[in-house]
Scaffold this motif. Sequence first.
Motif, PDB file in Angstrom:
ATOM      1  N   THR A  53       0.885  -1.114   0.038  1.00 38.46           N
ATOM      2  CA  THR A  53      -0.048  -0.059  -0.042  1.00 38.46           C
ATOM      3  C   THR A  53       1.002   1.231   0.010  1.00 38.46           C
ATOM      4  O   THR A  53       1.998   1.449   0.721  1.00 38.46           O
ATOM      5  CB  THR A  53      -0.737  -0.160   1.198  1.00 38.46           C
ATOM      6  OG1 THR A  53       0.053  -0.270   2.380  1.00 38.46           O
ATOM      7  CG2 THR A  53      -1.963  -0.873   1.315  1.00 38.46           C
ATOM      8  N   GLY A  54       0.435   2.231  -0.664  1.00 35.65           N
ATOM      9  CA  GLY A  54       1.110   3.442  -0.748  1.00 35.65           C
ATOM     10  C   GLY A  54       2.239   3.508  -1.400  1.00 35.65           C
ATOM     11  O   GLY A  54       3.218   4.331  -1.196  1.00 35.65           O
ATOM     12  N   SER A  55       2.724   2.693  -2.427  1.00 35.49           N
ATOM     13  CA  SER A  55       3.881   2.580  -2.964  1.00 35.49           C
ATOM     14  C   SER A  55       3.852   3.138  -4.485  1.00 35.49           C
ATOM     15  O   SER A  55       4.797   2.969  -5.067  1.00 35.49           O
ATOM     16  CB  SER A  55       4.419   0.920  -3.332  1.00 35.49           C
ATOM     17  OG  SER A  55       3.406   0.264  -3.921  1.00 35.49           O
ATOM     18  N   GLY A  56       2.742   3.857  -4.726  1.00 38.23           N
ATOM     19  CA  GLY A  56       2.814   4.736  -5.803  1.00 38.23           C
ATOM     20  C   GLY A  56       2.415   3.985  -7.043  1.00 38.23           C
ATOM     21  O   GLY A  56       2.732   4.173  -8.380  1.00 38.23           O
ATOM     22  N   LYS A  57       1.248   2.914  -7.120  1.00 37.06           N
ATOM     23  CA  LYS A  57       0.802   2.008  -8.177  1.00 37.06           C
ATOM     24  C   LYS A  57      -0.101   2.902  -9.083  1.00 37.06           C
ATOM     25  O   LYS A  57       0.108   2.579 -10.461  1.00 37.06           O
ATOM     26  CB  LYS A  57       0.022   1.147  -7.698  1.00 37.06           C
ATOM     27  CG  LYS A  57       0.757  -0.004  -6.859  1.00 37.06           C
ATOM     28  CD  LYS A  57      -0.019  -1.409  -6.545  1.00 37.06           C
ATOM     29  CE  LYS A  57      -1.084  -1.113  -5.086  1.00 37.06           C
ATOM     30  NZ  LYS A  57      -0.160  -0.831  -4.124  1.00 37.06           N
ATOM     31  N   THR A  58      -0.536   3.907  -8.608  1.00 33.78           N
ATOM     32  CA  THR A  58      -1.439   4.849  -9.429  1.00 33.78           C
ATOM     33  C   THR A  58      -0.818   5.352 -10.652  1.00 33.78           C
ATOM     34  O   THR A  58      -0.947   5.110 -11.801  1.00 33.78           O
ATOM     35  CB  THR A  58      -2.319   5.842  -8.681  1.00 33.78           C
ATOM     36  OG1 THR A  58      -2.737   5.332  -7.650  1.00 33.78           O
ATOM     37  CG2 THR A  58      -3.351   6.612  -9.463  1.00 33.78           C
ATOM     38  N   ILE A  59       0.448   5.986 -10.259  1.00 37.94           N
ATOM     39  CA  ILE A  59       1.282   6.493 -11.289  1.00 37.94           C
ATOM     40  C   ILE A  59       2.018   5.572 -12.255  1.00 37.94           C
ATOM     41  O   ILE A  59       2.251   5.615 -13.546  1.00 37.94           O
ATOM     42  CB  ILE A  59       2.393   7.238 -10.730  1.00 37.94           C
ATOM     43  CG1 ILE A  59       1.546   8.797 -10.194  1.00 37.94           C
ATOM     44  CG2 ILE A  59       3.374   7.779 -11.762  1.00 37.94           C
ATOM     45  CD1 ILE A  59       2.652   9.571  -9.226  1.00 37.94           C
ATOM     46  N   ILE A 334      -7.608   4.746  -1.083  1.00 33.28           N
ATOM     47  CA  ILE A 334      -7.639   6.093  -0.814  1.00 33.28           C
ATOM     48  C   ILE A 334      -6.304   6.802  -0.147  1.00 33.28           C
ATOM     49  O   ILE A 334      -5.759   6.208   0.752  1.00 33.28           O
ATOM     50  CB  ILE A 334      -8.794   6.434   0.515  1.00 33.28           C
ATOM     51  CG1 ILE A 334      -9.966   6.025   0.014  1.00 33.28           C
ATOM     52  CG2 ILE A 334      -8.877   7.749   1.012  1.00 33.28           C
ATOM     53  CD1 ILE A 334     -10.698   6.679  -1.098  1.00 33.28           C
ATOM     54  N   ASP A 335      -5.959   7.879  -0.656  1.00 28.03           N
ATOM     55  CA  ASP A 335      -4.718   8.504  -0.522  1.00 28.03           C
ATOM     56  C   ASP A 335      -4.703   9.817  -0.195  1.00 28.03           C
ATOM     57  O   ASP A 335      -5.097  10.690  -0.599  1.00 28.03           O
ATOM     58  CB  ASP A 335      -3.936   8.502  -1.885  1.00 28.03           C
ATOM     59  CG  ASP A 335      -2.702   9.083  -1.780  1.00 28.03           C
ATOM     60  OD1 ASP A 335      -1.782   8.383  -1.030  1.00 28.03           O
ATOM     61  OD2 ASP A 335      -2.261   9.902  -2.305  1.00 28.03           O
ATOM     62  N   ILE A 336      -4.590   9.747   1.353  1.00 25.25           N
ATOM     63  CA  ILE A 336      -4.605  11.038   2.143  1.00 25.25           C
ATOM     64  C   ILE A 336      -3.399  11.306   2.562  1.00 25.25           C
ATOM     65  O   ILE A 336      -3.286  10.621   3.853  1.00 25.25           O
ATOM     66  CB  ILE A 336      -5.831  11.249   3.117  1.00 25.25           C
ATOM     67  CG1 ILE A 336      -7.178  11.129   2.294  1.00 25.25           C
ATOM     68  CG2 ILE A 336      -5.940  12.739   3.863  1.00 25.25           C
ATOM     69  CD1 ILE A 336      -8.443  10.677   3.418  1.00 25.25           C
ATOM     70  N   GLY A 362       1.257   5.597   6.598  1.00 23.13           N
ATOM     71  CA  GLY A 362       2.399   4.948   6.330  1.00 23.13           C
ATOM     72  C   GLY A 362       2.685   4.713   4.838  1.00 23.13           C
ATOM     73  O   GLY A 362       3.544   4.092   4.526  1.00 23.13           O
ATOM     74  N   ARG A 363       2.297   5.905   4.054  1.00 21.48           N
ATOM     75  CA  ARG A 363       2.353   5.964   2.719  1.00 21.48           C
ATOM     76  C   ARG A 363       3.415   6.781   2.068  1.00 21.48           C
ATOM     77  O   ARG A 363       3.764   7.858   2.522  1.00 21.48           O
ATOM     78  CB  ARG A 363       0.963   6.481   2.056  1.00 21.48           C
ATOM     79  CG  ARG A 363      -0.140   5.614   2.544  1.00 21.48           C
ATOM     80  CD  ARG A 363      -1.450   6.282   2.009  1.00 21.48           C
ATOM     81  NE  ARG A 363      -1.969   6.023   0.699  1.00 21.48           N
ATOM     82  CZ  ARG A 363      -2.131   5.045  -0.104  1.00 21.48           C
ATOM     83  NH1 ARG A 363      -2.144   4.103   0.561  1.00 21.48           N
ATOM     84  NH2 ARG A 363      -2.139   5.086  -1.342  1.00 21.48           N
ATOM     85  N   ALA A 364       4.088   6.214   1.029  1.00 16.16           N
ATOM     86  CA  ALA A 364       5.024   7.120   0.358  1.00 16.16           C
ATOM     87  C   ALA A 364       6.197   7.465   1.392  1.00 16.16           C
ATOM     88  O   ALA A 364       6.836   8.423   1.310  1.00 16.16           O
ATOM     89  CB  ALA A 364       4.485   8.171  -0.396  1.00 16.16           C
TER      90      ALA A 364
HETATM   91  N1  LIG Z   1       7.766   8.517  -7.148  1.00 13.83           N
HETATM   92  C1  LIG Z   1       7.256   9.095  -6.078  1.00 13.83           C
HETATM   93  N2  LIG Z   1       7.922   9.738  -5.279  1.00 13.83           N
HETATM   94  C2  LIG Z   1       7.284  10.112  -4.174  1.00 13.83           C
HETATM   95  N3  LIG Z   1       5.960   9.941  -3.861  1.00 13.83           N
HETATM   96  C3  LIG Z   1       5.218   9.450  -4.793  1.00 13.83           C
HETATM   97  C4  LIG Z   1       5.738   8.748  -6.071  1.00 13.83           C
HETATM   98  N4  LIG Z   1       4.703   8.303  -6.673  1.00 13.83           N
HETATM   99  C5  LIG Z   1       3.766   8.298  -5.839  1.00 13.83           C
HETATM  100  N5  LIG Z   1       3.898   9.038  -4.857  1.00 13.83           N
HETATM  101  C6  LIG Z   1       3.008   9.292  -3.843  1.00 13.83           C
HETATM  102  O1  LIG Z   1       2.492   8.366  -3.088  1.00 13.83           O
HETATM  103  C7  LIG Z   1       1.284   8.204  -2.424  1.00 13.83           C
HETATM  104  C8  LIG Z   1       0.768   6.789  -2.722  1.00 13.83           C
HETATM  105  O2  LIG Z   1       0.634   6.639  -4.086  1.00 13.83           O
HETATM  106  P1  LIG Z   1      -0.700   5.548  -4.618  1.00 13.83           P
HETATM  107  O3  LIG Z   1      -1.975   6.214  -4.044  1.00 13.83           O
HETATM  108  O4  LIG Z   1      -0.369   5.514  -6.201  1.00 13.83           O
HETATM  109  O5  LIG Z   1      -0.207   4.340  -3.874  1.00 13.83           O
HETATM  110  P2  LIG Z   1      -0.946   2.669  -4.118  1.00 13.83           P
HETATM  111  O6  LIG Z   1       0.551   2.006  -4.351  1.00 13.83           O
HETATM  112  O7  LIG Z   1      -1.507   2.895  -5.127  1.00 13.83           O
HETATM  113  O8  LIG Z   1      -1.376   2.228  -2.758  1.00 13.83           O
HETATM  114  P3  LIG Z   1      -2.811   1.465  -2.469  1.00 13.83           P
HETATM  115  O9  LIG Z   1      -2.384   0.395  -2.562  1.00 13.83           O
HETATM  116  O10 LIG Z   1      -3.322   1.921  -1.072  1.00 13.83           O
HETATM  117  O11 LIG Z   1      -3.977   2.073  -3.345  1.00 13.83           O
HETATM  118  C9  LIG Z   1       0.751   9.233  -3.347  1.00 13.83           C
HETATM  119  O12 LIG Z   1       0.252  10.322  -2.484  1.00 13.83           O
HETATM  120  C10 LIG Z   1       1.571   9.633  -4.522  1.00 13.83           C
HETATM  121  O13 LIG Z   1       1.241  11.002  -4.715  1.00 13.83           O
END
Ligand SMILES: Nc1ncnc2c1ncn2[C@@H]1O[C@H](COP(=O)(O)OP(=O)(O)OP(=O)(O)O)[C@@H](O)[C@H]1O
Length: 597
Positions: A53-59, A334-336, A362-364
Amino acid sequence: MSKSLSWDDLKCDIQPWIRTAIDSMGFETMTPVQASTIPLFSGNKDVVVESVTGSGKTIAFVIPILERLIKEGANSANFKKSHFHSLIISPTRELASQIHNVIEEFLKYYPDDLYPIRSQLLVGTSSSSVRDDINNFTDNKPQILVGTPGRLLDFLQKTNVKTSSCGAVVLDEADKLLDLNFHKDVETILKMLPKQRRTGLFSATIESAGTQIFKTGMRNPVKVAVKSHSSAPSSLSINYIVVSPKDKLQLLLTLLNNYRFKKCIVYFPTCISVTYFYAFINHLKEQGLVKDDLKLFSLHGKLQTGSRMKTLDSFTSNLTDSVLFTTDVAARGIDIPDVDLVIQLDPPTDSDIFIHRCGRTGRANKIGKALVFLNEGREEDYVPFLEVKNVVLEEEVVELKPVDNLMSKFHEWILQDRARFDHSVRSYVAFMKYYSKHTASSIFRFQTMDFIGIAKFYGLLRLPRMPEITRYASADQIPDEGWLVSPPVDLDNFAYVDKQKEKARLQELKDLKQLNDKKKLKSQLKKKNMAWSDKTLSKEGKAERRAAMAVKRKAIEEKLLQEDGESEGEVEQDWKDLVRQSKKKKHNPVQGSFDDL
Ligand SMILES: Nc1ncnc2c1ncn2[C@@H]1O[C@H](COP(=O)(O)OP(=O)(O)OP(=O)(O)O)[C@@H](O)[C@H]1O
């Protein structure tokens, strides 16, 4: 040596404007999942991506979607009318909206002099219909669609929408989208898309999707698994607190009043319990018993979409310390960024959800803490159970700082309005239903639940008349007539504040009193749940039922003897089996007699 995470070392080219967007957003380096996934999904690969979780999968999927779209010429005036290029499916409206916002954020950096790229959000709201969506689609010609399965399906089935140019589809929280609730809609959507498209599945718990992933029509997918030794990110610490159920509210208040946090999410088991405790804790706040500067928010799936989105926005942007009371509607994705504390009043019914709930903090790489309350007794076994799933929990001991006379304050508040009494009972009953659904049922045993302690946590004035309680709670625990307050409340004179409701109740009461027919009275009492038990009526009922059963049994025996000419012994066996089966059915905990959640 570890792989370089500099964006310059990304193993594929990205559009200069996308790079500008990344730099402007302050993402100095890639996250490991981005470094691995972007080149594969931007190229010609289907991907199955699992990363904490929170490892930046969206991007990790937004960049490839934009890259593919440009590569395949969907940003040109020649792109066919009524067609779209990419589809992103998400299980909740909040998450779909969040993904849509991320895409919009990137598109701010897209050059003005090029043919525009647009995205459209497709989620069910009361304020806009599918027809409105179609009109927007026709007017704006978006190439990217982001939405929830139900609304997307309604939308895609309209003749004005052509699916044959779709080049890429993403299932975010794919294991959720492929589970029982969604898979039919999702599979129907996928079947409407061209076979040649690229497919990406993303989740922190994708393994749970099992063989379902093969139903998504992927071709030789590459699995990207970015996992450390734990299923949770290293910046997240997860702790448990063992508590007696009757003290849970005191514990929650102790944490809200004394723990240091900026933003906290509290997970409740059901929608009704969010509404109920949100109202009571706000009342305590008005009484000066909850930190004055703490702002409370509530969010659950039974609220209208508009209000859900607004609440999430307000919670996100609120600058003072704040708490969001919610359900699993806000467990995934949800990303807050400022959430630094997550509290779970009860473990979720599914352990994957536990990981997602904890992962709201504990995200990012930011430090976060997740706390889960475990009812003393057998729930402590949840700790080793999670360890097997690579989730490590440490015990935390919290000294209660009790609010004086909390129970009497709770009861006084309920007694001000009969609607609160209804809420208390509905919350309790809904919790029973919730508890009986735990997948780890050997730990969360319905039969050994502390029915009375939990009733106290929910502030109940009286135990509801439920067969499950009489069956599983020991008789000496159950107070006289089920009352948990003394003296008992005069229910006939317990009024609703709402005038209409009260009028209807008084009328019902009057009608009820006029019913002299014993049978009618009996069924009415049952329905209305007016009495804890009416022993005389139930004794008579039992005798009547026994007599009816004897007649039925005789009839079955005679019929079987007639039909098969079998010996009496065998017939008796058949009969006993029938009885055993029906008893078995009856003993299933919590059957459909409850209010829905
Ligand atoms: N390369 C990066 N460097 C720093 N922060 C980043 C980077 N990519 C994404 N983030 C930030 O990390 C946070 C978590 O990203 P994201 O929501 O994509 O996580 P996720 O892996 O999809 O989590 P989940 O499994 O909970 O959905 C966001 O606030 C995003 O802006």
